[in-house]
Design an enzyme around this catalytic site. Structure first.
Site, PDB file in Angstrom:
ATOM      1  N   HIS A 196     -36.559  58.579  53.108  1.00  0.00           N
ATOM      2  CA  HIS A 196     -36.673  57.210  52.575  1.00  0.00           C
ATOM      3  C   HIS A 196     -38.023  57.017  51.891  1.00  0.00           C
ATOM      4  CE1 HIS A 196     -35.988  53.093  51.886  1.00  0.00           C
ATOM      5  NE2 HIS A 196     -36.148  52.595  53.093  1.00  0.00           N
TER       6      HIS A 196
ATOM      7  N   HIS B  19     -30.356  59.757  42.991  1.00  0.00           N
ATOM      8  CA  HIS B  19     -30.380  58.550  43.816  1.00  0.00           C
ATOM      9  C   HIS B  19     -29.003  58.358  44.426  1.00  0.00           C
ATOM     10  CE1 HIS B  19     -30.655  54.258  44.905  1.00  0.00           C
ATOM     11  NE2 HIS B  19     -31.949  54.479  44.979  1.00  0.00           N
TER      12      HIS B  19
ATOM     13  N   ARG C 257     -37.194  51.231  37.712  1.00  0.00           N
ATOM     14  CA  ARG C 257     -38.514  51.222  38.343  1.00  0.00           C
ATOM     15  C   ARG C 257     -39.349  52.403  37.850  1.00  0.00           C
ATOM     16  NH1 ARG C 257     -36.813  51.225  44.490  1.00  0.00           N
ATOM     17  NH2 ARG C 257     -35.570  52.938  43.609  1.00  0.00           N
TER      18      ARG C 257
ATOM     19  N   ASP D 287     -39.711  57.316  42.700  1.00  0.00           N
ATOM     20  CA  ASP D 287     -40.695  58.184  43.338  1.00  0.00           C
ATOM     21  C   ASP D 287     -41.239  59.248  42.401  1.00  0.00           C
ATOM     22  OD1 ASP D 287     -40.446  56.991  45.973  1.00  0.00           O
ATOM     23  OD2 ASP D 287     -38.445  57.869  45.994  1.00  0.00           O
TER      24      ASP D 287
ATOM     25  N   ARG E  57     -42.256  46.207  50.523  1.00  0.00           N
ATOM     26  CA  ARG E  57     -40.894  46.000  51.010  1.00  0.00           C
ATOM     27  C   ARG E  57     -40.776  44.744  51.877  1.00  0.00           C
ATOM     28  NH1 ARG E  57     -36.362  49.168  50.542  1.00  0.00           N
ATOM     29  NH2 ARG E  57     -37.355  49.420  48.490  1.00  0.00           N
TER      30      ARG E  57
ATOM     31  N   ARG F  18     -22.471  44.210  64.853  1.00  0.00           N
ATOM     32  CA  ARG F  18     -21.828  45.065  65.861  1.00  0.00           C
ATOM     33  C   ARG F  18     -20.581  45.720  65.268  1.00  0.00           C
ATOM     34  NH1 ARG F  18     -19.715  48.302  68.938  1.00  0.00           N
ATOM     35  NH2 ARG F  18     -19.939  48.273  71.218  1.00  0.00           N
TER      36      ARG F  18
END
Length: 468
Positions: free
Chosen positions: A303, A349, A358, A404, A430, A450
């Site tokens: 990540h 990605h 980005r 990145d 973030r 849940r």
């Protein structure tokens, strides 16, 4: 974006004239500079809108789940409601309907600056409305007012061993800030659930305000011999105060930080950090605990550590091939990387199928401010070559660069060479997205998350396969 604009966009996407989104009443941008006041007006309207939508369409089926999805990390499975951003495979991220180039044009800037202020993006993420300069200035001053760290957190940070990873320090310090939680205190006192969002809002504003101080303290302790971060200047914006506390005075670096903190802020709700904060928050853990958990997810190599891995690979490439490299040699090096069973870091990605916007805005920043930097020139050269190699290989669904592939190179250029620290910057950014969503999750009364799990034998039985 006004609600009526959002409604038209939604109707166009869904291809339905009478889509529930198209029935949204028009809403003008709020004039109040107080974000909480604006939310107090918006939330009842949104609660009613969603209630009506669920009453009419609550039983509608929106997708199918396959066995591969369950074994494949739930990729592509529609299972979350996340309001602040949506990731389109072709267009990239949209913050409340706005693309990154649109945000760069629309959001207020610092005096003399050209990049959007993260405060403006936070206002947009929370309200769905593009803020005025006055509203952004209010956020800047509000965060400056809330920024001071409690003494026990300062003591904690000052006593961490220097071999403790910066992300571990960040997560631990955020958890310790939970002593200041308005929500935890209010819940213990039996506050009415209709007030949950107000306490989450206060905690989120406090946490975002304090994060640059925590992050700068970590940086100074690890890399600047524990020198002081100095004092917050209430006349400066959030990013400017952050770069000052880090010890960087170059106005271009401050502009880069404004851009960096804006574009890394949110990426829809299914990524590890966003989903983690949503999941932990659904247990009514306060924002400090929820965000700390998110940071532990961000610290994972799949990540938030990817930008660090890109720089390691680029540095290794330069060491192996020398300075200026021909396209042919670079192409051979890429093939050697792939044939050895490794990947080219910074490319591909999980969702995107085109160049990450980005990446593009960082490339534009570099072309303007550091066009002759050797590392940037290498990144630009790779941009021409890597996608074609990956297409020839035939394995990659997306051969294009992601965020990145570029961010570490920019940070290195301005002197921040401590790669272990880069994910901390990602984490500070973030917070804007996941905490904006956390406010809305409590305002809309989202329940405890849940989902149902199944065993392999159970799945085999369900689809009629023999387990033996």
């Amino acid at each position: 974006m006004s609600l009526i604009t959002a409604g038209r966009l939604c109707a166009r996407i869904l291809g339905a004239k009478n889509s529930p989104c198209a029935l949204i009443a028009a809403r003008q941008a709020s004039s109040s500079a107080n974000l909480k006041d604006v939310l107090s007006d918006l939330i009842p309207k949104e609660q009613t809108r969603i209630k009506n939508f669920r009453q009419q369409y609550g039983k509608n089926v929106i997708g199918q789940i396959t066995v591969d999805m369950m074994y494949g990390g739930m990729r592509g499975m529609k299972g979350l409601v996340y309001e602040t951003s949506v990731l389109d495979p072709d267009e990239g991220i949209r913050f409340r309907g706005y693309s990154i180039p649109e945000c760069q044009k629309l959001l207020p800037k610092a005096p003399g600056g050209e990049e959007p202020l993260p405060e403006g993006l936070f206002w947009l993420l929370v309200t769905g409305e593009a803020p005025s300069q006055e509203q952004v200035n209010w956020i800047s001053k509000e965060w400056a007012k809330r920024a001071a760290l409690p003494s026990h957190v300062v003591t904690m940070l000052d006593n961490f061993p220097t071999n403790l990873h910066p992300m571990s320090q960040l997560s631990a310090a955020i958890t310790a800030l939970n002593s200041e939680s308005n929500f935890a205190r209010g819940y213990a006192e039996g506050v009415n659930k209709t007030k949950y969002w107000e306490l989450i809002y206060e905690d989120s504003m406090d946490l975002i305000a304090k994060l640059p101080c925590v992050a700068a303290k970590i940086y100074r302790n690890l890399y600047r011999e524990g020198s002081s971060i100095g004092a917050i200047d209430s006349n400066l914006d959030w990013s400017h105060n952050f770069t000052n506390m880090l010890g960087y005075t170059d106005p271009q670096f401050t502009e880069l930080m404004r851009l960096y903190l804006t574009i890394h802020s949110d990426h829809e709700g299914g990524n590890v950090s966003a989903h983690t904060s949503h999941l932990v928050g659904s247990a009514l853990s306060d924002p400090y605990l929820s965000f700390s958990a998110a940071m532990n997810g961000l610290a994972g190599p799949l990540h938030g550590l990817a930008n660090q891995e890109v720089l390691v690979w680029l540095t290794s490439l330069q060491k192996d091939l020398g300075g200026e490299v021909s396209d042919e040699k670079l192409r051979d090096y890429i093939w050697n990387t792939l044939n050895s069973g490794r990947v080219v870091p910074g490319y591909g990605h999980a969702v995107l199928r085109k160049t990450d916007p980005r990446y593009t805005c960082q490339r534009e920043f570099a072309l303007k401010h550091l066009p002759n930097d050797p590392m940037f020139k290498l990144v630009a050269q790779l941009y021409k070559i890597v996608p074609n190699v990956l297409l020839e290989q035939g394995k990659a669904k997306n051969p294009w660069p992601n965020v990145d592939a570029h961010s570490g190179v920019l940070l290195q250029y301005y002197g921040m060479k401590e790669m272990n620290y880069y994910t901390v910057l990602f984490g500070v950014s973030r917070a804007l997205g996941v905490l904006a969503q956390l406010i809305w999750s409590r305002a809309l009364g989202f329940p405890l998350e849940r989902p149902k799990s199944m065993s392999t034998d159970g799945l085999m039985q369900l689809v009629g396969s023999k387990s033996g």
